[in-house]
Design a protein around this motif. Sequence first.
Motif, PDB file in Angstrom:
ATOM      1  N   ALA A 630       0.830  -1.202   0.000  1.00  0.00           N
ATOM      2  CA  ALA A 630       0.000   0.000   0.000  1.00  0.00           C
ATOM      3  C   ALA A 630       0.867   1.256   0.000  1.00  0.00           C
ATOM      4  O   ALA A 630       0.558   2.246  -0.682  1.00  0.00           O
ATOM      5  CB  ALA A 630      -0.922  -0.010   1.213  1.00  0.00           C
ATOM      6  N   GLU A 631       1.949   1.220   0.754  1.00  0.00           N
ATOM      7  CA  GLU A 631       2.830   2.394   0.831  1.00  0.00           C
ATOM      8  C   GLU A 631       3.503   2.671  -0.506  1.00  0.00           C
ATOM      9  O   GLU A 631       3.714   3.819  -0.889  1.00  0.00           O
ATOM     10  CB  GLU A 631       3.883   2.176   1.915  1.00  0.00           C
ATOM     11  N   LEU A 632       3.832   1.627  -1.247  1.00  0.00           N
ATOM     12  CA  LEU A 632       4.471   1.809  -2.548  1.00  0.00           C
ATOM     13  C   LEU A 632       3.529   2.462  -3.549  1.00  0.00           C
ATOM     14  O   LEU A 632       3.954   3.236  -4.404  1.00  0.00           O
ATOM     15  CB  LEU A 632       4.958   0.462  -3.091  1.00  0.00           C
ATOM     16  N   GLY A 633       2.246   2.127  -3.487  1.00  0.00           N
ATOM     17  CA  GLY A 633       1.266   2.740  -4.353  1.00  0.00           C
ATOM     18  C   GLY A 633       1.490   2.469  -5.828  1.00  0.00           C
ATOM     19  O   GLY A 633       2.032   1.432  -6.211  1.00  0.00           O
ATOM     20  N   ALA A 644      10.497  -0.434  -8.087  1.00  0.00           N
ATOM     21  CA  ALA A 644       9.564  -1.108  -8.995  1.00  0.00           C
ATOM     22  C   ALA A 644       9.645  -2.620  -8.815  1.00  0.00           C
ATOM     23  O   ALA A 644       8.622  -3.322  -8.836  1.00  0.00           O
ATOM     24  CB  ALA A 644       9.879  -0.724 -10.434  1.00  0.00           C
ATOM     25  N   LYS A 645      10.851  -3.127  -8.621  1.00  0.00           N
ATOM     26  CA  LYS A 645      11.047  -4.557  -8.444  1.00  0.00           C
ATOM     27  C   LYS A 645      10.389  -5.044  -7.157  1.00  0.00           C
ATOM     28  O   LYS A 645       9.786  -6.130  -7.119  1.00  0.00           O
ATOM     29  CB  LYS A 645      12.547  -4.847  -8.425  1.00  0.00           C
ATOM     30  N   LEU A 646      10.488  -4.254  -6.099  1.00  0.00           N
ATOM     31  CA  LEU A 646       9.848  -4.618  -4.834  1.00  0.00           C
ATOM     32  C   LEU A 646       8.338  -4.642  -4.987  1.00  0.00           C
ATOM     33  O   LEU A 646       7.671  -5.559  -4.492  1.00  0.00           O
ATOM     34  CB  LEU A 646      10.253  -3.632  -3.735  1.00  0.00           C
ATOM     35  N   ARG A 647       7.783  -3.670  -5.705  1.00  0.00           N
ATOM     36  CA  ARG A 647       6.330  -3.646  -5.916  1.00  0.00           C
ATOM     37  C   ARG A 647       5.874  -4.919  -6.629  1.00  0.00           C
ATOM     38  O   ARG A 647       4.872  -5.540  -6.259  1.00  0.00           O
ATOM     39  CB  ARG A 647       5.931  -2.413  -6.723  1.00  0.00           C
ATOM     40  N   GLY A 648       6.618  -5.323  -7.643  1.00  0.00           N
ATOM     41  CA  GLY A 648       6.270  -6.546  -8.355  1.00  0.00           C
ATOM     42  C   GLY A 648       6.355  -7.772  -7.469  1.00  0.00           C
ATOM     43  O   GLY A 648       5.485  -8.654  -7.522  1.00  0.00           O
ATOM     44  N   LEU A 649       7.396  -7.858  -6.646  1.00  0.00           N
ATOM     45  CA  LEU A 649       7.557  -9.006  -5.744  1.00  0.00           C
ATOM     46  C   LEU A 649       6.407  -9.084  -4.745  1.00  0.00           C
ATOM     47  O   LEU A 649       5.845 -10.174  -4.510  1.00  0.00           O
ATOM     48  CB  LEU A 649       8.895  -8.895  -5.002  1.00  0.00           C
ATOM     49  N   LEU A 650       6.044  -7.953  -4.168  1.00  0.00           N
ATOM     50  CA  LEU A 650       4.968  -7.948  -3.176  1.00  0.00           C
ATOM     51  C   LEU A 650       3.621  -8.254  -3.821  1.00  0.00           C
ATOM     52  O   LEU A 650       2.780  -8.956  -3.230  1.00  0.00           O
ATOM     53  CB  LEU A 650       4.933  -6.600  -2.459  1.00  0.00           C
TER      54      LEU A 650
END
Length: 847
Positions: A630-633, A644-650
């Motif tokens: 949610a924080e990454l948005g 961006a890579k972290l958003r995809g992983l999560l």
Amino acid sequence: MAASPSSPGGERDPYRLPAGVSPSRYDVRLTPMLDEATFSGAVTVQLDVEVPTTTLVLNAAELEISLCLVNGAQADFTIDAETDRLFVHTATELPTGTATLAVEFTGILNDKLRGFYRSTYTDADGTEQVIATTQMQSTDCRRAFPCWDEPEYKAVFGLTLNIADGLQAISNGPEVGRTASDGRTAIRFADTMIMSTYLVAFVVGRLEMSDSVDVNGSPMRLVHVPGKGHLTDFGMDVGAFCLRWFEEYYGIPYPSDKVDLAALPDFAAGAMENLGCITFRESLLLVDPATSTQNEQQLVADVVAHELAHMWFGDLVTMRWWNGIWLNEAFATFMEIAACDAYRPDWERWTSFGLERSVAFDVDALENTRSVEYEVRSPADCEGMFDVLTYQKGGALLRMLEQYLGEDRFREGVSHYLRVHSYKNTETNDLWDAIEATSGEPVRRIMDSWIWQPGFPLINATLTADGSGVELTQQRFRLGELPDDAADQMWVVPVHVRNGTTTTTVLLDSVSIVVPLADPAASVVINAGGHGFFRVSYDHTLRGRLTADLGEMSTLERYSLVDDAWAATVAGSITAPDLLQFLEGFSAEREHAVWQAVVIALNGLGRLVGDEARPAFESKVRDLVQPALAELGEPQADQSDLTAKLRGLLLNTAGVLGNDEFVIGLCRDLLAQPVDQVDPELVAAATSVVAAHGGAEDFERLQNGFLTASTPQEQLRQLYALADFDDEVLILRACEFALGGKVKTQNAPFLLRLAMANRRHGPAAWKFVKEHWDQANAEFPTNTIVRMVDSIKQLAAPELVADAAAFFAEHPIPQATKTLDQILERQRINAAFLARDGVVLGRSLTS
């Protein structure tokens, strides 16, 4: 030349060539007939005869020899197909001095992706086109022309390719002449420097070349099949940067005349460091940055850097025999990370190397591990050396040494080694001696303790009774039971200990040592920086200080904390419920590398959970992941690649492991949009999530996407997602597709591996592989067979453990005996883990 290698019983080793005669130069002329998948050839070898003889012994495999001439006189010859040896018998004894051997022969362009082989692609008109190309490492140059096919027999190579008009050809050296006649053109290439046979390369076909760029005087270009020129810019940019960087790092100019980077449609390995003619899988060289993920781009950068590093470390200076291949590959692995870290510092490449190092930890924690260097005799032994212990453990050990010595002293030693041994062959100790000579540190004593014995230590950290110091003790770490002789193992371990703001470096070369603490009340980090090749176990007090003070640890240190905890859980030192509680403390984590370790542990725990407890486990996963997601948005134009890579992983974790209905719907919406309008990390994650929850229509869409994809990365992304479906019928369809002829043999084994790793339907895929074992072995490159069955270790039900053991007792993999033993041992460990913690974890989730 050293004395002839012998077996322990005193008999000459049938896999080694006798000493006494060595080549100094080869002149090779080959005529490939692409449509017929054959070739003819002639080779003339200039020889140095050091011991008088009436028999020349060299290597040849799958070649039809028609004529042998020694000093111009016809000679008799015999072939031993079992040991790939050609015996040429002279009428009179050859005296010491020089001699000439000429051989005429024919061969086949094989479909096993080794030696001189056949690769294919479909052109824009839908016509299949053939490429003739090479892969000589380790012992396959003998399939292209008769030769002294051992790395110690270095020579100069003069190559001429007689090709059909309309085709292109490249080789190690630049083109220096051509002669046309009767619809064919003979292209002559410049002589190579003195080098080993496994580095010889040539490619023939309908090819296109990018414009050359000048890199400090060396022309570099990228070679590819027609129509893919738009995918070359990234690989060329990486290549030019790395070639300049390596020249500066080594302090030695690039040792050849030019660099061709060649993208091949069929390639069994990832890439190959042929001098001046480096060959790659297309997916590891051709890439579109606009539609690819950070990881897909990083893979290209890594591999290009790795192969260019070899131009010095491997090509200029070469191991004497294949037992030393680890040093070539470990050093190139180390250098690829260093070069990529210089190319893209924002990727934090040394941090992400921690994940790759963990794969080596997993293997090296087994009873069936091996020492990094060990005896290599046969070609099958050579093939078995190309594993995570050679690459990842070896690279990690070099990083540990570099961090102990300091970057400048390490680099000075490496440059000294290369200068002293240029154009020669070496043993492992030559590198340690060179670095020791320039640094003054006990490098050989340190590294001998790591290279010549298997395994690695667990460092136990305990506060002393008065709290003024921390006692470090070492013992071998094992996922299973420790062997009786484990207590006798000892390493010389460089340990960096950070206490508050003070870092102390010690050499732990005994069972235990006490390190005084500058601030007894502050937290203590063992393996500060995170670069040591060992695991750490903290006592209760020290661990409590760390978990309360995570923000003071570096990303790699936090990653290691999670990774060590997961390994301890598999080993039985921590319970699965306790690990899950520990992971829940990372909900505030915002670094991708740490989340990678968390997700690996969550996936492992997910395999313990049965259907009854799964909803509760999925809820835990959602609660852990959602705050960070949610924080990454939404993606932002100025976001970093790692964000961006972290958003995809999560997103992937929430959708697949967390069964988050909102995320699943979002992923379907993402895949409905044009691919060039969605962040590539989200496209990749959504592909996996939709597959994990999809049906036949989704399967067919991904299958068609694979067949029509515009980049190699999109193609593989959709192909491998076929193994994610939670439907046995679809998993079996994926397996059938792998063997149906539309998936290249370089990729099909990995689709089958992923299908066998499917959490619910892996057993059905394993049954399919058993039933099609003969077909897979006949069609797939030999080095991919053991990689195909790697995921059997995930099949932890007792009956599957027994089944795998029985099957491989009847169907061994001779080219990877040790690796197969490791897979089966890890399967037994996972079965014990499931039996020990499965019920316990389920009860903790549902109570």
